[in-house]
Write an enzyme that holds these catalytic residues in place. Sequence first.
Site, PDB file in Angstrom:
ATOM      1  N   ILE A   1      42.097  40.439  40.198  1.00 32.09           N
ATOM      2  CA  ILE A   1      41.227  41.614  40.129  1.00 32.09           C
ATOM      3  C   ILE A   1      40.003  41.426  41.030  1.00 32.09           C
ATOM      4  CG2 ILE A   1      39.696  42.908  38.578  1.00 32.09           C
ATOM      5  CD1 ILE A   1      41.749  42.355  36.320  1.00 32.09           C
TER       6      ILE A   1
ATOM      7  N   ARG B   1      43.419  29.037  49.275  1.00 33.40           N
ATOM      8  CA  ARG B   1      43.688  30.469  49.091  1.00 33.40           C
ATOM      9  C   ARG B   1      42.476  31.305  49.447  1.00 33.40           C
ATOM     10  NH1 ARG B   1      47.217  31.599  43.899  1.00 33.40           N
ATOM     11  NH2 ARG B   1      46.147  33.574  44.159  1.00 33.40           N
TER      12      ARG B   1
ATOM     13  N   THR C   1      42.059  32.041  30.493  1.00 33.25           N
ATOM     14  CA  THR C   1      42.623  32.077  29.140  1.00 33.25           C
ATOM     15  C   THR C   1      43.105  30.677  28.782  1.00 33.25           C
ATOM     16  OG1 THR C   1      44.759  32.664  30.100  1.00 33.25           O
ATOM     17  CG2 THR C   1      43.465  34.474  29.212  1.00 33.25           C
TER      18      THR C   1
ATOM     19  N   GLN D   1      44.606  34.588  20.936  1.00 37.37           N
ATOM     20  CA  GLN D   1      43.510  34.753  21.913  1.00 37.37           C
ATOM     21  C   GLN D   1      42.140  34.872  21.234  1.00 37.37           C
ATOM     22  OE1 GLN D   1      44.869  37.957  24.734  1.00 37.37           O
ATOM     23  NE2 GLN D   1      44.917  36.211  26.134  1.00 37.37           N
TER      24      GLN D   1
ATOM     25  N   TYR E   1      39.439  33.934  23.700  1.00 37.07           N
ATOM     26  CA  TYR E   1      39.323  34.935  24.774  1.00 37.07           C
ATOM     27  C   TYR E   1      38.715  36.233  24.225  1.00 37.07           C
ATOM     28  CZ  TYR E   1      40.869  37.811  28.762  1.00 37.07           C
ATOM     29  OH  TYR E   1      40.931  38.666  29.842  1.00 37.07           O
TER      30      TYR E   1
ATOM     31  N   ILE F   1      46.758  44.005  33.409  1.00 39.52           N
ATOM     32  CA  ILE F   1      46.764  44.273  34.851  1.00 39.52           C
ATOM     33  C   ILE F   1      47.674  43.232  35.522  1.00 39.52           C
ATOM     34  CG2 ILE F   1      45.284  44.546  36.895  1.00 39.52           C
ATOM     35  CD1 ILE F   1      44.529  46.477  34.573  1.00 39.52           C
TER      36      ILE F   1
HETATM   37  N1  NAP Z   1      44.765  40.468  34.374  1.00 42.79           N
HETATM   38  C1  NAP Z   1      44.491  41.161  33.293  1.00 42.79           C
HETATM   39  O1  NAP Z   1      45.377  41.770  32.674  1.00 42.79           O
HETATM   40  C2  NAP Z   1      43.098  41.253  32.768  1.00 42.79           C
HETATM   41  C3  NAP Z   1      42.863  42.143  31.728  1.00 42.79           C
HETATM   42  C4  NAP Z   1      41.573  42.279  31.224  1.00 42.79           C
HETATM   43  C5  NAP Z   1      40.569  41.504  31.752  1.00 42.79           C
HETATM   44  N2  NAP Z   1      40.817  40.633  32.753  1.00 42.79           N
HETATM   45  C6  NAP Z   1      39.698  39.851  33.245  1.00 42.79           C
HETATM   46  O2  NAP Z   1      39.528  40.104  34.618  1.00 42.79           O
HETATM   47  C7  NAP Z   1      39.016  38.940  35.264  1.00 42.79           C
HETATM   48  C8  NAP Z   1      39.917  38.550  36.417  1.00 42.79           C
HETATM   49  O3  NAP Z   1      41.210  38.333  35.890  1.00 42.79           O
HETATM   50  P1  NAP Z   1      42.496  38.097  36.814  1.00 42.79           P
HETATM   51  O4  NAP Z   1      43.645  38.632  36.082  1.00 42.79           O
HETATM   52  O5  NAP Z   1      42.230  38.513  38.194  1.00 42.79           O
HETATM   53  O6  NAP Z   1      42.577  36.508  36.709  1.00 42.79           O
HETATM   54  P2  NAP Z   1      43.120  35.408  37.721  1.00 42.79           P
HETATM   55  O7  NAP Z   1      44.080  36.010  38.696  1.00 42.79           O
HETATM   56  O8  NAP Z   1      43.563  34.285  36.856  1.00 42.79           O
HETATM   57  O9  NAP Z   1      41.787  35.008  38.508  1.00 42.79           O
HETATM   58  C9  NAP Z   1      40.733  34.381  37.842  1.00 42.79           C
HETATM   59  C10 NAP Z   1      39.605  34.171  38.816  1.00 42.79           C
HETATM   60  O10 NAP Z   1      38.522  33.510  38.129  1.00 42.79           O
HETATM   61  C11 NAP Z   1      38.131  32.360  38.873  1.00 42.79           C
HETATM   62  N3  NAP Z   1      37.668  31.304  37.978  1.00 42.79           N
HETATM   63  C12 NAP Z   1      38.344  30.737  36.952  1.00 42.79           C
HETATM   64  N4  NAP Z   1      37.589  29.788  36.365  1.00 42.79           N
HETATM   65  C13 NAP Z   1      36.405  29.763  37.038  1.00 42.79           C
HETATM   66  C14 NAP Z   1      35.211  29.004  36.913  1.00 42.79           C
HETATM   67  N5  NAP Z   1      35.056  28.058  35.983  1.00 42.79           N
HETATM   68  N6  NAP Z   1      34.197  29.242  37.780  1.00 42.79           N
HETATM   69  C15 NAP Z   1      34.332  30.195  38.749  1.00 42.79           C
HETATM   70  N7  NAP Z   1      35.433  30.939  38.928  1.00 42.79           N
HETATM   71  C16 NAP Z   1      36.465  30.726  38.074  1.00 42.79           C
HETATM   72  C17 NAP Z   1      39.379  31.945  39.632  1.00 42.79           C
HETATM   73  O11 NAP Z   1      38.999  31.155  40.747  1.00 42.79           O
HETATM   74  P3  NAP Z   1      40.048  30.070  41.383  1.00 42.79           P
HETATM   75  O12 NAP Z   1      41.062  30.892  42.082  1.00 42.79           O
HETATM   76  O13 NAP Z   1      39.276  29.244  42.326  1.00 42.79           O
HETATM   77  O14 NAP Z   1      40.582  29.285  40.232  1.00 42.79           O
HETATM   78  C18 NAP Z   1      39.988  33.289  39.984  1.00 42.79           C
HETATM   79  O15 NAP Z   1      39.406  33.805  41.164  1.00 42.79           O
HETATM   80  C19 NAP Z   1      38.915  37.871  34.174  1.00 42.79           C
HETATM   81  O16 NAP Z   1      37.615  37.855  33.640  1.00 42.79           O
HETATM   82  C20 NAP Z   1      39.891  38.367  33.129  1.00 42.79           C
HETATM   83  O17 NAP Z   1      39.574  37.890  31.857  1.00 42.79           O
HETATM   84  C21 NAP Z   1      42.062  40.491  33.277  1.00 42.79           C
END
Ligand code: NAP
Length: 246
Positions: free
Chosen positions: A16, A41, A93, A151, A154, A187
Amino acid sequence: MFEGRVALVTGGTRGIGAAITQCLVESGASVAAGYSRGKERADEFVQQFGDKGSNVSIHQGRVDDVNDCNRVVKEVMDRFGRVDFLVNNAGITVDKTVRKMSVDDWRQVLDVNLSGAFQMTKAVLEHMIERGSGRIVNISSVIGETGNVGQANYAASKAGLFGFTKSLALEMAQRGITVNCVAPGFIGTEMVAAIPEAALAKVVEKIPQRRLGKPEEVARVVRFLLEDDSSYITGAVYSINGGLDM
Ligand SMILES: NC(=O)c1ccc[n+]([C@@H]2O[C@H](COP(=O)([O-])OP(=O)(O)OC[C@H]3O[C@@H](n4cnc5c(N)ncnc54)[C@H](OP(=O)(O)O)[C@@H]3O)[C@@H](O)[C@H]2O)c1
């Protein structure tokens, strides 16, 4: 639309966050995208911007480490001279039922998802106050509203972001700074790809629109909240979930 503006997007190089970075760059902003581990990446991600590459910078740093947060903001200030928008998107998560969840599993998720947003906000807030303007968007989740089996950590972190958003919105209401939340449903990113296929199929069955959301569908709402015309929206939560929770 955002020419001359600077956004800092945590976790801005994949999922996202990457869609938000892309959307804001397309709208004329310069974007500092944070990442924690994925340097290769992140490098590849920047290359895709071609001649707009100078409007994107990448910054390694853990949002759960307060020194990293302060250093990243300093790097962004050195590079672009200002921060207009902060998008607290980084999240993780560690799914287990409460009976199986260790204190460390609990803390890790709260530290990144909730304390991380607090620490990044602290790192930019005085700058925004000094300039009398700023926009902060926190990426929460539908799970913060509904809860979910496996969760608890979370859900607590994402529900915590609602309270954090509203409290900060009140504190900043007369300082030209808006603070809002978006709460995506499911998502299609790597975070959701980690859900076993059968379980994910059951989730999709429960979504009234019968599909996962797209990262761009979240990014466009974030962009809307950052626009000058959205100046009267603060302390709000925008659901983006295909009708999963209403
Ligand atoms: N996907 C969904 O369905 C969904 C739904 C609701 C909310 N969200 C929220 O939307 C946000 C993005 O989710 P996503 O699905 O895009 O997740 P994702 O693809 O797993 O990406 C997570 C991102 O967070 C970064 N990150 C993780 N740990 C970190 C840390 N300690 N310090 C700094 N950066 C960190 C990662 O960086 P690296 O690549 O360097 O590890 C990555 O860029 C999250 O807050 C998630 O909870 C997602």
